[in-house]
Scaffold this motif. Structure first.
Motif, PDB file in Angstrom:
ATOM      1  N   HIS A   1     -34.861  12.936 -39.566  1.00 26.67           N
ATOM      2  CA  HIS A   1     -33.468  12.908 -40.035  1.00 26.67           C
ATOM      3  C   HIS A   1     -32.537  13.572 -39.026  1.00 26.67           C
ATOM      4  O   HIS A   1     -32.965  14.418 -38.244  1.00 26.67           O
TER       5      HIS A   1
ATOM      6  N   VAL B   1     -24.813   8.069 -37.434  1.00 29.09           N
ATOM      7  CA  VAL B   1     -24.933   8.818 -38.685  1.00 29.09           C
ATOM      8  C   VAL B   1     -24.696   7.891 -39.883  1.00 29.09           C
ATOM      9  O   VAL B   1     -25.419   7.939 -40.881  1.00 29.09           O
ATOM     10  N   GLN B   2     -23.682   7.025 -39.767  1.00 30.05           N
ATOM     11  CA  GLN B   2     -23.410   6.084 -40.871  1.00 30.05           C
ATOM     12  C   GLN B   2     -24.608   5.165 -41.111  1.00 30.05           C
ATOM     13  O   GLN B   2     -24.966   4.899 -42.263  1.00 30.05           O
TER      14      GLN B   2
ATOM     15  N   LEU C   1     -28.758  18.875 -40.187  1.00 33.15           N
ATOM     16  CA  LEU C   1     -27.644  19.032 -41.132  1.00 33.15           C
ATOM     17  C   LEU C   1     -26.313  19.251 -40.410  1.00 33.15           C
ATOM     18  O   LEU C   1     -25.268  18.780 -40.868  1.00 33.15           O
TER      19      LEU C   1
ATOM     20  N   TYR D   1     -20.102  15.058 -38.597  1.00 30.42           N
ATOM     21  CA  TYR D   1     -19.639  13.713 -38.976  1.00 30.42           C
ATOM     22  C   TYR D   1     -18.651  13.798 -40.130  1.00 30.42           C
ATOM     23  O   TYR D   1     -17.558  13.217 -40.071  1.00 30.42           O
ATOM     24  N   ALA D   2     -19.019  14.532 -41.182  1.00 27.15           N
ATOM     25  CA  ALA D   2     -18.154  14.614 -42.367  1.00 27.15           C
ATOM     26  C   ALA D   2     -16.788  15.170 -41.995  1.00 27.15           C
ATOM     27  O   ALA D   2     -15.766  14.776 -42.549  1.00 27.15           O
TER      28      ALA D   2
ATOM     29  N   GLY E   1     -27.394   7.035 -42.704  1.00 28.76           N
ATOM     30  CA  GLY E   1     -27.032   7.255 -44.106  1.00 28.76           C
ATOM     31  C   GLY E   1     -27.273   6.013 -44.957  1.00 28.76           C
ATOM     32  O   GLY E   1     -27.688   6.112 -46.109  1.00 28.76           O
TER      33      GLY E   1
ATOM     34  N   CYS F   1     -29.930  11.859 -46.867  1.00 29.77           N
ATOM     35  CA  CYS F   1     -28.825  12.172 -45.962  1.00 29.77           C
ATOM     36  C   CYS F   1     -27.512  11.592 -46.491  1.00 29.77           C
ATOM     37  O   CYS F   1     -26.452  12.186 -46.307  1.00 29.77           O
ATOM     38  N   ARG F   2     -27.605  10.434 -47.155  1.00 30.17           N
ATOM     39  CA  ARG F   2     -26.400   9.868 -47.767  1.00 30.17           C
ATOM     40  C   ARG F   2     -25.820  10.857 -48.778  1.00 30.17           C
ATOM     41  O   ARG F   2     -24.614  11.090 -48.833  1.00 30.17           O
TER      42      ARG F   2
ATOM     43  N   LEU G   1     -24.587  16.125 -39.645  1.00 30.12           N
ATOM     44  CA  LEU G   1     -23.956  15.527 -40.830  1.00 30.12           C
ATOM     45  C   LEU G   1     -22.623  16.211 -41.128  1.00 30.12           C
ATOM     46  O   LEU G   1     -21.654  15.556 -41.513  1.00 30.12           O
TER      47      LEU G   1
ATOM     48  N   ILE H   1     -24.252  13.830 -46.876  1.00 30.12           N
ATOM     49  CA  ILE H   1     -22.947  13.455 -46.311  1.00 30.12           C
ATOM     50  C   ILE H   1     -21.896  13.430 -47.427  1.00 30.12           C
ATOM     51  O   ILE H   1     -20.789  13.955 -47.280  1.00 30.12           O
TER      52      ILE H   1
END
Ligand SMILES: [Zn+2]
Lengths: 221, 182
Positions: A6, A28-29, A9, A15-16, A32, A38-39, A12, A42
């Motif tokens: 994965h 990352v999308q 964190l 990204y967020a 996810g 991971c989805r 993620l 996120i």
């Protein structure tokens, strides 16, 4: 078929928060889309982003803001219909949802290109990306790419099939992050054709899965 | 406006291309999105223009919104965040913009996972308010200043490991706040 490798964190969160370049965001999308855990992670960070957006003091809008907005709406036409036609191309249709629009548009402009020994690549035009490269690589069973090192960071997300190298086995949804100085020699497993979304950070010399592809392309162009 | 009223506005746009509902969303969110983008370094003119683009995406993609999956605030936040990834970090070439990948419909959540969203929102807000100061600062640097975890480490002269462990502690609190009550 749950991924075992994965994104960390912190990637993620980056990204967020939007603190990430478009190519890494695409990786990352796509992960996810293939990984429920991971989805959810996120979505947790994004919910915090939504709550924090709500708490911001509103900025003053331009005096004619609303009328300018409504004028844009007039030019825009009605909202999109919700249904999305499944892509006609079977390879595009097999890709994770977040990748399909970009890959489909790219394929409308240029074909897959053969590299070595059955390996094909589709170079993706991520808009405005200044440096680095984004590609889908297709590696038939038993094939690989030569041992290679990395000038920058390379993110490889397995979209289908699997490959193995000294670092382990990477199956659908798995993300491998190779740093500068890492060398590896991935070999595709037998079974489903192995497709990989590979992204390199901008680096003075591009190596890795992508670097190999680019050097080869450079020689044949 | 509460979250249900906001969600209804998006649904009215999807169902009827309802301009009055859109104007309500615009008046609620455009000032916040503009403020968000200005914090991230856009000047007032660019921030206003991008806020309009974000609201325009809300109009076009209203049918993709699903109130069982997120609040309107969170959905709108992700649209604004994606515009930021596309625009503020690199040269601007809007003519090549692909479909926003985040707007491809996600796999639906199972009905038994969907939970009382209002309670979830309140619980999340409380958890954010109650975070220890160093975790709260971390989230603000990430979301309000757009700093990556490594940029936060540099800006605060912290070891990367410290930033990562604070982030994980904050994440665990947020996740717990969002867990369904049994
Ligand atoms: Zn994952």
């Amino acid at each position: 078929m749950t991924p075992t490798h994965h994104p960390p964190l912190e990637l993620l969160l980056d990204y967020a928060a939007g603190a990430i370049d478009p190519a890494a965001a695409l990786i990352v999308q796509c992960h996810g889309a293939m990984c429920a855990d991971c989805r959810a992670a996120i979505a947790t960070f994004e919910a915090a982003g939504g709550a924090l957006l709500d708490q911001l003091p509103p900025a003053a809008l331009a005096p004619d803001g609303l009328s300018a907005m409504l004028a844009r709406l007039d030019r825009e036409g009605p909202p999109d219909r919700p249904e999305i036609a499944a892509p006609a191309d079977p390879v595009i249709a097999s890709l994770p949802g977040p990748l399909q629009p970009l890959a489909g548009q790219t394929l409308g402009r240029r074909p897959w290109r053969s590299l070595i020994a059955g390996v094909r690549a589709l170079d993706l035009d991520l808009p405005g990306r200044a440096a680095g490269a984004v590609q889908i690589l297709e590696i038939p069973a038993g094939r690989g790419v030569p041992r290679h090192g990395h000038g920058g960071r390379e993110l490889s997300l397995v979209l289908s099939g699997a490959y193995a190298d000294a670092g382990g086995r990477y199956g659908a949804g798995d993300l491998q992050i190779a740093g500068p100085g890492d060398t590896h020699r991935p070999i595709a497993e037998s079974g489903d054709i192995c497709r990989v979304l590979a992204v390199t950070d901008s680096a003075p010399r591009l190596t890795g899965l992508l670097g190999i592809a680019q050097k080869i392309l450079g020689n044949f162009r | 406006m509460d979250r249900e009223a906001l969600a209804e506005c998006v649904e009215r746009i999807a169902a009827n291309a309802d301009r009055a509902a859109f104007a309500q969303l615009y008046l609620h969110f455009a000032p916040r999105v503009k403020g968000y983008l200005m914090r991230l370094g856009a000047d007032a003119g660019l921030a206003e223009d991008l806020a309009q683009e974000v609201l325009l995406t809300v109009w076009r993609k209203a049918a993709h919104f699903d109130r069982r999956q997120s609040s309107v605030s969170t959905w709108l936040y992700t649209i604004a965040r994606n515009r930021r990834i596309d625009v503020l970090r690199r040269e601007r070439r809007p003519e090549l913009d692909p479909e926003d990948p985040a707007l491809v419909p996600a796999a639906p959540v199972a009905a038994d996972v969907a939970m009382d969203q209002s309670r979830r929102d309140a619980s999340l807000r409380a958890a954010i308010a109650e975070l220890p100061a160093e975790q709260s600062e971390l989230l603000r640097l990430a979301f309000y200043e757009g700093k990556s975890h490594s940029e936060i480490a540099v800006a605060r002269a912290l070891p990367l490991g410290t930033v990562k462990s604070r982030m994980r502690l904050a994440f665990n609190r947020l996740r717990r706040a969002l867990e369904p009550t049994l």
